[in-house]
Design a protein around this motif. Sequence first.
Motif, PDB file in Angstrom:
ATOM      1  N   VAL A  55       0.828  -1.210   0.000  1.00 17.18           N
ATOM      2  CA  VAL A  55       0.000   0.000   0.000  1.00 17.18           C
ATOM      3  C   VAL A  55       0.862   1.260   0.000  1.00 17.18           C
ATOM      4  CG1 VAL A  55      -1.633   1.364   1.364  1.00 17.18           C
ATOM      5  CG2 VAL A  55      -1.985  -1.101   1.107  1.00 17.18           C
ATOM      6  N   GLU A  56       1.940   1.246   0.784  1.00 24.85           N
ATOM      7  CA  GLU A  56       2.777   2.431   0.944  1.00 24.85           C
ATOM      8  C   GLU A  56       3.915   2.516  -0.069  1.00 24.85           C
ATOM      9  OE1 GLU A  56       4.021   2.517   5.030  1.00 24.85           O
ATOM     10  OE2 GLU A  56       1.980   2.821   5.782  1.00 24.85           O
ATOM     11  N   GLY A  57       3.991   1.551  -0.970  1.00 25.59           N
ATOM     12  CA  GLY A  57       5.000   1.598  -2.025  1.00 25.59           C
ATOM     13  C   GLY A  57       6.405   1.278  -1.559  1.00 25.59           C
ATOM     14  N   MET A  58       6.522   0.549  -0.454  1.00 27.61           N
ATOM     15  CA  MET A  58       7.839   0.149   0.027  1.00 27.61           C
ATOM     16  C   MET A  58       8.297  -1.106  -0.718  1.00 27.61           C
ATOM     17  SD  MET A  58       8.152   2.604   2.064  1.00 27.61           S
ATOM     18  CE  MET A  58       9.720   2.276   2.889  1.00 27.61           C
ATOM     19  N   ARG A  59       9.600  -1.285  -0.796  1.00 27.45           N
ATOM     20  CA  ARG A  59      10.144  -2.405  -1.565  1.00 27.45           C
ATOM     21  C   ARG A  59      10.119  -3.735  -0.805  1.00 27.45           C
ATOM     22  NH1 ARG A  59      15.177  -0.066  -5.220  1.00 27.45           N
ATOM     23  NH2 ARG A  59      14.060   1.745  -6.049  1.00 27.45           N
ATOM     24  N   GLY A  60       9.733  -3.708   0.431  1.00 31.51           N
ATOM     25  CA  GLY A  60       9.647  -4.941   1.210  1.00 31.51           C
ATOM     26  C   GLY A  60       9.320  -4.640   2.656  1.00 31.51           C
ATOM     27  N   ARG A  61       8.865  -5.661   3.384  1.00 30.97           N
ATOM     28  CA  ARG A  61       8.489  -5.498   4.786  1.00 30.97           C
ATOM     29  C   ARG A  61       9.692  -5.151   5.664  1.00 30.97           C
ATOM     30  NH1 ARG A  61       8.716  -9.208   8.449  1.00 30.97           N
ATOM     31  NH2 ARG A  61       6.522  -9.133   9.063  1.00 30.97           N
ATOM     32  N   ALA A  62      10.912  -5.455   5.181  1.00 33.21           N
ATOM     33  CA  ALA A  62      12.118  -5.154   5.958  1.00 33.21           C
ATOM     34  C   ALA A  62      12.276  -3.662   6.201  1.00 33.21           C
ATOM     35  CB  ALA A  62      13.356  -5.701   5.248  1.00 33.21           C
ATOM     36  N   ALA A  63      11.639  -2.850   5.371  1.00 34.24           N
ATOM     37  CA  ALA A  63      11.724  -1.400   5.552  1.00 34.24           C
ATOM     38  C   ALA A  63      11.244  -0.999   6.937  1.00 34.24           C
ATOM     39  CB  ALA A  63      10.887  -0.688   4.486  1.00 34.24           C
ATOM     40  N   TYR A  64      10.234  -1.693   7.437  1.00 35.82           N
ATOM     41  CA  TYR A  64       9.674  -1.336   8.741  1.00 35.82           C
ATOM     42  C   TYR A  64      10.588  -1.750   9.894  1.00 35.82           C
ATOM     43  CZ  TYR A  64       5.811  -0.505   5.676  1.00 35.82           C
ATOM     44  OH  TYR A  64       5.051  -0.031   4.627  1.00 35.82           O
ATOM     45  N   LYS A  65      11.454  -2.722   9.640  1.00 32.60           N
ATOM     46  CA  LYS A  65      12.405  -3.125  10.681  1.00 32.60           C
ATOM     47  C   LYS A  65      13.420  -2.009  10.940  1.00 32.60           C
ATOM     48  CE  LYS A  65      12.003  -7.951   9.210  1.00 32.60           C
ATOM     49  NZ  LYS A  65      12.707  -9.136   8.653  1.00 32.60           N
ATOM     50  N   ILE A  66      14.000  -1.470   9.869  1.00 35.77           N
ATOM     51  CA  ILE A  66      14.988  -0.412  10.060  1.00 35.77           C
ATOM     52  C   ILE A  66      14.292   0.868  10.538  1.00 35.77           C
ATOM     53  CG2 ILE A  66      14.990   0.618   7.733  1.00 35.77           C
ATOM     54  CD1 ILE A  66      18.078  -0.270   9.900  1.00 35.77           C
ATOM     55  N   MET A  67      13.052   1.065  10.138  1.00 39.04           N
ATOM     56  CA  MET A  67      12.282   2.219  10.602  1.00 39.04           C
ATOM     57  C   MET A  67      12.099   2.156  12.120  1.00 39.04           C
ATOM     58  SD  MET A  67       8.510   3.367   9.217  1.00 39.04           S
ATOM     59  CE  MET A  67       9.032   3.182   7.503  1.00 39.04           C
ATOM     60  N   GLU A  68      11.738   0.989  12.615  1.00 39.72           N
ATOM     61  CA  GLU A  68      11.505   0.805  14.052  1.00 39.72           C
ATOM     62  C   GLU A  68      12.810   0.866  14.845  1.00 39.72           C
ATOM     63  OE1 GLU A  68       7.522  -1.918  13.250  1.00 39.72           O
ATOM     64  OE2 GLU A  68       9.449  -2.866  13.627  1.00 39.72           O
ATOM     65  N   LEU A  69      13.876   0.348  14.269  1.00 45.06           N
ATOM     66  CA  LEU A  69      15.182   0.426  14.935  1.00 45.06           C
ATOM     67  C   LEU A  69      15.644   1.875  15.042  1.00 45.06           C
ATOM     68  CD1 LEU A  69      16.956  -2.601  13.206  1.00 45.06           C
ATOM     69  CD2 LEU A  69      16.448  -2.425  15.646  1.00 45.06           C
ATOM     70  N   ASP A  70      15.484   2.622  13.952  1.00 47.58           N
ATOM     71  CA  ASP A  70      15.917   4.019  13.975  1.00 47.58           C
ATOM     72  C   ASP A  70      15.028   4.881  14.864  1.00 47.58           C
ATOM     73  OD1 ASP A  70      17.572   6.244  13.052  1.00 47.58           O
ATOM     74  OD2 ASP A  70      15.773   6.894  11.972  1.00 47.58           O
ATOM     75  N   ASP A  71      13.746   4.554  14.933  1.00 50.46           N
ATOM     76  CA  ASP A  71      12.854   5.304  15.821  1.00 50.46           C
ATOM     77  C   ASP A  71      13.325   5.212  17.273  1.00 50.46           C
ATOM     78  OD1 ASP A  71      11.254   6.101  13.741  1.00 50.46           O
ATOM     79  OD2 ASP A  71       9.689   4.599  14.092  1.00 50.46           O
ATOM     80  N   LYS A  72      13.942   4.088  17.607  1.00 52.87           N
ATOM     81  CA  LYS A  72      14.419   3.906  18.978  1.00 52.87           C
ATOM     82  C   LYS A  72      15.829   4.448  19.188  1.00 52.87           C
ATOM     83  CE  LYS A  72      15.047   0.597  22.713  1.00 52.87           C
ATOM     84  NZ  LYS A  72      14.740  -0.751  23.251  1.00 52.87           N
ATOM     85  N   PHE A  73      16.740   4.167  18.260  1.00 49.26           N
ATOM     86  CA  PHE A  73      18.150   4.493  18.481  1.00 49.26           C
ATOM     87  C   PHE A  73      18.616   5.770  17.779  1.00 49.26           C
ATOM     88  CE2 PHE A  73      17.791  -0.100  19.214  1.00 49.26           C
ATOM     89  CZ  PHE A  73      18.392  -0.202  20.461  1.00 49.26           C
ATOM     90  N   ARG A  74      17.858   6.275  16.827  1.00 49.49           N
ATOM     91  CA  ARG A  74      18.134   7.564  16.179  1.00 49.49           C
ATOM     92  C   ARG A  74      19.534   7.673  15.573  1.00 49.49           C
ATOM     93  NH1 ARG A  74      13.143   9.771  15.418  1.00 49.49           N
ATOM     94  NH2 ARG A  74      11.913   9.645  17.326  1.00 49.49           N
ATOM     95  N   PHE A  75      19.839   6.817  14.634  1.00 43.27           N
ATOM     96  CA  PHE A  75      21.141   6.870  13.968  1.00 43.27           C
ATOM     97  C   PHE A  75      21.047   7.396  12.538  1.00 43.27           C
ATOM     98  CE2 PHE A  75      19.378   2.569  14.085  1.00 43.27           C
ATOM     99  CZ  PHE A  75      19.232   2.264  12.737  1.00 43.27           C
ATOM    100  N   LEU A  76      19.855   7.397  11.954  1.00 41.78           N
ATOM    101  CA  LEU A  76      19.674   7.946  10.601  1.00 41.78           C
ATOM    102  C   LEU A  76      19.300   9.417  10.724  1.00 41.78           C
ATOM    103  CD1 LEU A  76      17.709   5.001   8.915  1.00 41.78           C
ATOM    104  CD2 LEU A  76      20.153   5.554   8.701  1.00 41.78           C
ATOM    105  N   VAL A  77      20.310  10.243  10.901  1.00 35.54           N
ATOM    106  CA  VAL A  77      20.098  11.678  11.131  1.00 35.54           C
ATOM    107  C   VAL A  77      20.515  12.472   9.896  1.00 35.54           C
ATOM    108  CG1 VAL A  77      20.418  11.437  13.621  1.00 35.54           C
ATOM    109  CG2 VAL A  77      22.396  11.939  12.160  1.00 35.54           C
TER     110      VAL A  77
END
Length: 243
Positions: A55-77
């Motif tokens: 629905v959101e046009g992402m290339r795979g479900r793995a996108a949400y894994k890195i999204m959730e990791l970054d939401d917690k640890f904030r390394f993609l600045v």
Amino acid sequence: MAGVYGKGKGGKKGNSGRGLRDLTVKVKTARGRRASSTKWLQRQLNDPYVSRAQVEGMRGRAAYKIMELDDKFRFLVNGARVVDLGCAPGGWAQVAVPRINSLGEKSGKAVGTFLGVDLQEMEPLAGAEFHVLDFMEDDADTQVKTWLGGKADVVMSDMAASSSGHKQTDHLRIMALCEAAAYFAFDVLDVGGTFVAKVLAGGAEADLQKMLKQNFDKVSYMKPPSSRSDSSEKFVVATGFRG
């Protein structure tokens, strides 16, 4: 898709709106298809993250894994220089590009860099640089450093070996990939940098953890909500590279 059908059509019982039928998609075992393949297909069809990615046009479900990791640890600045090992099909890149501002769309914010490598060729993505490379080949790390042209702030690895069907063998294979990625991170990370990698639970993580604790201020493990509950995968996030 042949052999696929939905159980019920969501009809209502009476006029109350309650008692909706089970909408789980079930898959018939087709001739020539292994039971494991049927199970995988049924799981894919009923995975909410797979549906969300479509629905959101992402290339795979793995996108949400890195999204959730970054939401917690904030390394993609903003302005971060990121290397993604095993980046196909590019879901992590889709998340990282806007967060590090590699397209320069955030006025007044630092512009980041995203470099991804994988065995497979990928569809281009604006703001990301993709290369086809076997990272386990001799001098592959040297080639990545050449493309990078300097230090990195983040090294991410979603590399995984083909499944052998033997749990312990698969665990050792992915740990070997993770350690190779870690050594590369030690070589290219700038002081204060972050290392993120997928691992499989299985008892061989102690050496990796010891190695990371010697080089980073903090080492954490997390199983993102988008990671399947029946999967043994988790992610190690090491922050504060000492250099």
